[in-house]
Design a protein around this motif. Structure first.
Motif, PDB file in Angstrom:
ATOM      1  N   LYS A  41       0.933  -1.203  -0.141  1.00  0.00           N
ATOM      2  CA  LYS A  41       0.144  -0.118   0.219  1.00  0.00           C
ATOM      3  C   LYS A  41       0.869   1.163  -0.050  1.00  0.00           C
ATOM      4  CE  LYS A  41      -3.791  -2.300   2.462  1.00  0.00           C
ATOM      5  NZ  LYS A  41      -4.540  -2.389   3.568  1.00  0.00           N
ATOM      6  N   GLN A  42       2.048   1.231   0.435  1.00  0.00           N
ATOM      7  CA  GLN A  42       2.978   2.345   0.347  1.00  0.00           C
ATOM      8  C   GLN A  42       4.293   2.052  -0.090  1.00  0.00           C
ATOM      9  OE1 GLN A  42       3.427   3.267   4.533  1.00  0.00           O
ATOM     10  NE2 GLN A  42       1.293   3.289   4.848  1.00  0.00           N
ATOM     11  N   GLU A  43       5.038   2.874  -0.831  1.00  0.00           N
ATOM     12  CA  GLU A  43       6.238   2.605  -1.192  1.00  0.00           C
ATOM     13  C   GLU A  43       7.235   2.550  -0.115  1.00  0.00           C
ATOM     14  OE1 GLU A  43       7.223   2.082  -4.663  1.00  0.00           O
ATOM     15  OE2 GLU A  43       5.075   2.294  -5.114  1.00  0.00           O
ATOM     16  N   LYS A  44       7.683   1.238   0.183  1.00  0.00           N
ATOM     17  CA  LYS A  44       8.678   1.043   1.361  1.00  0.00           C
ATOM     18  C   LYS A  44       9.496   0.075   0.683  1.00  0.00           C
ATOM     19  CE  LYS A  44       6.329   3.186   5.139  1.00  0.00           C
ATOM     20  NZ  LYS A  44       6.139   3.042   6.611  1.00  0.00           N
ATOM     21  N   THR A  45      11.013  -0.020   1.211  1.00  0.00           N
ATOM     22  CA  THR A  45      11.816  -1.171   0.904  1.00  0.00           C
ATOM     23  C   THR A  45      12.148  -1.852   2.227  1.00  0.00           C
ATOM     24  OG1 THR A  45      12.147   0.065  -1.064  1.00  0.00           O
ATOM     25  CG2 THR A  45      13.679  -1.579  -0.263  1.00  0.00           C
ATOM     26  N   ALA A  46      12.048  -2.885   2.244  1.00  0.00           N
ATOM     27  CA  ALA A  46      12.909  -3.698   3.189  1.00  0.00           C
ATOM     28  C   ALA A  46      14.249  -4.534   2.707  1.00  0.00           C
ATOM     29  CB  ALA A  46      12.161  -4.898   3.802  1.00  0.00           C
ATOM     30  N   THR A  47      15.419  -4.265   3.522  1.00  0.00           N
ATOM     31  CA  THR A  47      16.383  -5.101   3.152  1.00  0.00           C
ATOM     32  C   THR A  47      16.703  -6.313   3.985  1.00  0.00           C
ATOM     33  OG1 THR A  47      17.510  -3.079   2.309  1.00  0.00           O
ATOM     34  CG2 THR A  47      18.920  -5.019   2.629  1.00  0.00           C
ATOM     35  N   ILE A  48      16.744  -7.329   3.706  1.00  0.00           N
ATOM     36  CA  ILE A  48      17.033  -8.616   4.578  1.00  0.00           C
ATOM     37  C   ILE A  48      18.338  -9.225   4.117  1.00  0.00           C
ATOM     38  CG2 ILE A  48      16.095 -10.718   5.261  1.00  0.00           C
ATOM     39  CD1 ILE A  48      14.222  -8.542   5.489  1.00  0.00           C
ATOM     40  N   VAL A  68       9.843 -14.899   4.618  1.00  0.00           N
ATOM     41  CA  VAL A  68      10.253 -13.590   4.599  1.00  0.00           C
ATOM     42  C   VAL A  68       8.824 -12.876   3.733  1.00  0.00           C
ATOM     43  CG1 VAL A  68      11.627 -11.505   3.842  1.00  0.00           C
ATOM     44  CG2 VAL A  68      12.563 -13.538   4.933  1.00  0.00           C
ATOM     45  N   VAL A  69       8.714 -13.453   2.510  1.00  0.00           N
ATOM     46  CA  VAL A  69       7.689 -13.058   1.623  1.00  0.00           C
ATOM     47  C   VAL A  69       6.248 -12.794   2.256  1.00  0.00           C
ATOM     48  CG1 VAL A  69       6.448 -13.465  -0.437  1.00  0.00           C
ATOM     49  CG2 VAL A  69       9.001 -13.549  -0.549  1.00  0.00           C
ATOM     50  N   GLU A  70       6.140 -13.878   2.836  1.00  0.00           N
ATOM     51  CA  GLU A  70       4.770 -13.991   3.559  1.00  0.00           C
ATOM     52  C   GLU A  70       4.443 -13.031   4.713  1.00  0.00           C
ATOM     53  OE1 GLU A  70       1.948 -16.914   6.304  1.00  0.00           O
ATOM     54  OE2 GLU A  70       3.590 -18.042   5.025  1.00  0.00           O
ATOM     55  N   PHE A  71       5.934 -12.879   5.419  1.00  0.00           N
ATOM     56  CA  PHE A  71       5.759 -11.743   6.365  1.00  0.00           C
ATOM     57  C   PHE A  71       5.425 -10.351   6.137  1.00  0.00           C
ATOM     58  CE2 PHE A  71       7.716  -8.524   9.124  1.00  0.00           C
ATOM     59  CZ  PHE A  71       7.185  -8.819  10.379  1.00  0.00           C
ATOM     60  N   PHE A  72       6.116 -10.209   4.812  1.00  0.00           N
ATOM     61  CA  PHE A  72       6.178  -8.661   4.592  1.00  0.00           C
ATOM     62  C   PHE A  72       4.930  -8.457   3.376  1.00  0.00           C
ATOM     63  CE2 PHE A  72      10.513  -8.403   5.845  1.00  0.00           C
ATOM     64  CZ  PHE A  72      10.507  -7.139   6.331  1.00  0.00           C
ATOM     65  N   GLY A  73       4.572  -9.459   2.818  1.00  0.00           N
ATOM     66  CA  GLY A  73       3.373  -9.424   1.727  1.00  0.00           C
ATOM     67  C   GLY A  73       2.159  -9.298   2.741  1.00  0.00           C
TER      68      GLY A  73
END
Length: 84
Positions: A41-48, A68-73
């Motif tokens: 919903k927002q333009e944010k980036t996570a670096t893992i 990781v995809v499920e958590f952030f998704g």
């Protein structure tokens, strides 16, 4: 068994890698796996940063990448989402 990316969460996957030639063996070294999510919903980036190399690439995922995809998704739909 090949694990596919969850099509409900993932819109695009790009894997930047290079090959290292050590005498007669060729080793692949992945530098970056970029996954674009569908429901952001927002333009944010996570670096893992992951310590153990994964088998994930453009076409196949693995258990750790799936988590990781499920958590952030699903982050926007969970109560622990914090807006900045």
């Amino acid at each position: 068994m090949v694990r596919k990316y969850d099509e409900n969460l993932v819109s695009r996957v790009t894997c930047d890698s290079s090959y290292i030639d050590k005498t007669n063996d060729t080793l692949e070294q992945r530098k970056k796996l970029k996954i674009t999510l569908k429901n952001k919903k927002q333009e944010k980036t996570a670096t893992i940063i992951m310590m153990n190399p994964s088998k994930a690439d453009n076409d196949k995922s693995d258990k750790t990448v799936d988590a990781v995809v499920e958590f952030f998704g699903n982050l926007n739909s969970k109560s622990y989402y914090v807006s900045s």
